[in-house]
Design a protein around this motif. Structure first.
Motif, PDB file in Angstrom:
ATOM      1  N   TYR A  67       0.798  -1.233   0.000  1.00  0.00           N
ATOM      2  CA  TYR A  67       0.000   0.000   0.000  1.00  0.00           C
ATOM      3  C   TYR A  67       0.825   1.275   0.000  1.00  0.00           C
ATOM      4  O   TYR A  67       0.260   2.361  -0.124  1.00  0.00           O
ATOM      5  CB  TYR A  67      -0.954   0.006   1.194  1.00  0.00           C
ATOM      6  N   GLY A  70      -0.352   4.496   1.632  1.00  0.00           N
ATOM      7  CA  GLY A  70      -1.693   4.105   2.058  1.00  0.00           C
ATOM      8  C   GLY A  70      -1.681   3.245   3.314  1.00  0.00           C
ATOM      9  O   GLY A  70      -2.687   3.143   4.021  1.00  0.00           O
ATOM     10  N   SER A  72      -0.342   3.954   6.020  1.00  0.00           N
ATOM     11  CA  SER A  72      -0.578   4.792   7.201  1.00  0.00           C
ATOM     12  C   SER A  72      -2.068   4.931   7.494  1.00  0.00           C
ATOM     13  O   SER A  72      -2.480   4.976   8.650  1.00  0.00           O
ATOM     14  CB  SER A  72       0.079   6.164   7.042  1.00  0.00           C
ATOM     15  N   LEU A  73      -2.889   4.951   6.454  1.00  0.00           N
ATOM     16  CA  LEU A  73      -4.341   4.994   6.662  1.00  0.00           C
ATOM     17  C   LEU A  73      -4.825   3.691   7.295  1.00  0.00           C
ATOM     18  O   LEU A  73      -5.615   3.704   8.250  1.00  0.00           O
ATOM     19  CB  LEU A  73      -5.066   5.239   5.342  1.00  0.00           C
ATOM     20  N   THR A  76      -3.918   3.773  10.901  1.00  0.00           N
ATOM     21  CA  THR A  76      -4.788   4.692  11.654  1.00  0.00           C
ATOM     22  C   THR A  76      -6.099   3.993  12.000  1.00  0.00           C
ATOM     23  O   THR A  76      -6.577   4.069  13.138  1.00  0.00           O
ATOM     24  CB  THR A  76      -5.053   5.974  10.832  1.00  0.00           C
ATOM     25  N   TRP A  77      -6.679   3.307  11.011  1.00  0.00           N
ATOM     26  CA  TRP A  77      -7.916   2.586  11.268  1.00  0.00           C
ATOM     27  C   TRP A  77      -7.707   1.495  12.315  1.00  0.00           C
ATOM     28  O   TRP A  77      -8.539   1.306  13.202  1.00  0.00           O
ATOM     29  CB  TRP A  77      -8.442   1.952   9.987  1.00  0.00           C
ATOM     30  N   TYR A 101     -10.188  -1.081   3.194  1.00  0.00           N
ATOM     31  CA  TYR A 101      -9.386  -0.259   2.279  1.00  0.00           C
ATOM     32  C   TYR A 101      -9.806  -0.489   0.830  1.00  0.00           C
ATOM     33  O   TYR A 101      -9.964   0.470   0.060  1.00  0.00           O
ATOM     34  CB  TYR A 101      -7.902  -0.576   2.458  1.00  0.00           C
ATOM     35  N   CYS A 105     -11.159   2.794  -0.658  1.00  0.00           N
ATOM     36  CA  CYS A 105     -10.091   3.509  -1.367  1.00  0.00           C
ATOM     37  C   CYS A 105      -9.782   2.969  -2.762  1.00  0.00           C
ATOM     38  O   CYS A 105      -9.138   3.653  -3.545  1.00  0.00           O
ATOM     39  CB  CYS A 105      -8.812   3.482  -0.535  1.00  0.00           C
TER      40      CYS A 105
END
Length: 170
Positions: A67, A70, A72-73, A76-77, A101, A105
């Motif tokens: 990713y 990505g 990092s997203l 975070t989740w 994701y 995304c």
């Protein structure tokens, strides 16, 4: 990168043909100059590694390879809800956060799309079928589907797996 490079080449050829047929003076397609994923700098990597203390190193490295920024997203989740850090099932390295994701995304519209095209779960011996409760829960909680719609998505996936097995002669 076969899909990415093939899709990029087709997109470039299509855009160049459209520009040419319109007689436009616009330059050609710019897709080859665009990065597919942003690379992470050393400080970003250190920050991500520090925040991912709850993941196995191999899992974190796979997320970073897959990713890029990505990841990092996803982290975070998973920090907000550790349920998302759970594996899809015991037969796959994929996490529930990756299902979210793909749908939020990557424009996956159905569970079948996620498990057949984004994560290669459908092609494994278990097909991810033992994960019904987890997947329905993820669709409800994180993608705001009603229980009925989430359960229907899993039922549709089971039907698609049955068709797949039939076409493969199993």
């Amino acid at each position: 990168g076969g899909k990415y490079t093939t899709a990029r080449l087709m997109a470039e050829q299509t855009i160049d043909d459209v520009i040419s047929s319109l007689g436009s003076s616009a330059g050609g397609c710019q897709t080859a100059q665009q990065a597919l994923m942003q690379r992470l700098g050393p400080q970003e990597l250190d920050s991500i590694r520090a925040s991912a203390y709850f993941l196995e190193v191999e899992t974190l490295n796979r997320l970073l390879r897959t990713y890029g920024q990505g990841a990092s997203l996803l982290l975070t989740w998973m920090e907000s809800d550790r349920d998302l850090a759970k594996p899809l099932c015991g037969h796959h390295p994929f996490l529930l956060a990756e299902v979210v994701y793909a749908m939020k995304c990557e424009m996956a519209c159905t569970l079948t799309d996620v498990l057949m095209r984004r994560l290669p779960v459908a092609w494994s011996p278990c097909h991810g079928l033992e994960s019904a409760a987890l997947l329905v829960d993820v669709l409800e909680r994180f993608l705001d589907l009603s229980h009925e719609k989430a359960a229907q998505q899993f039922d549709d996936y089971k039907k698609d797996i049955a068709r797949l097995k039939g076409s493969l002669g199993r």
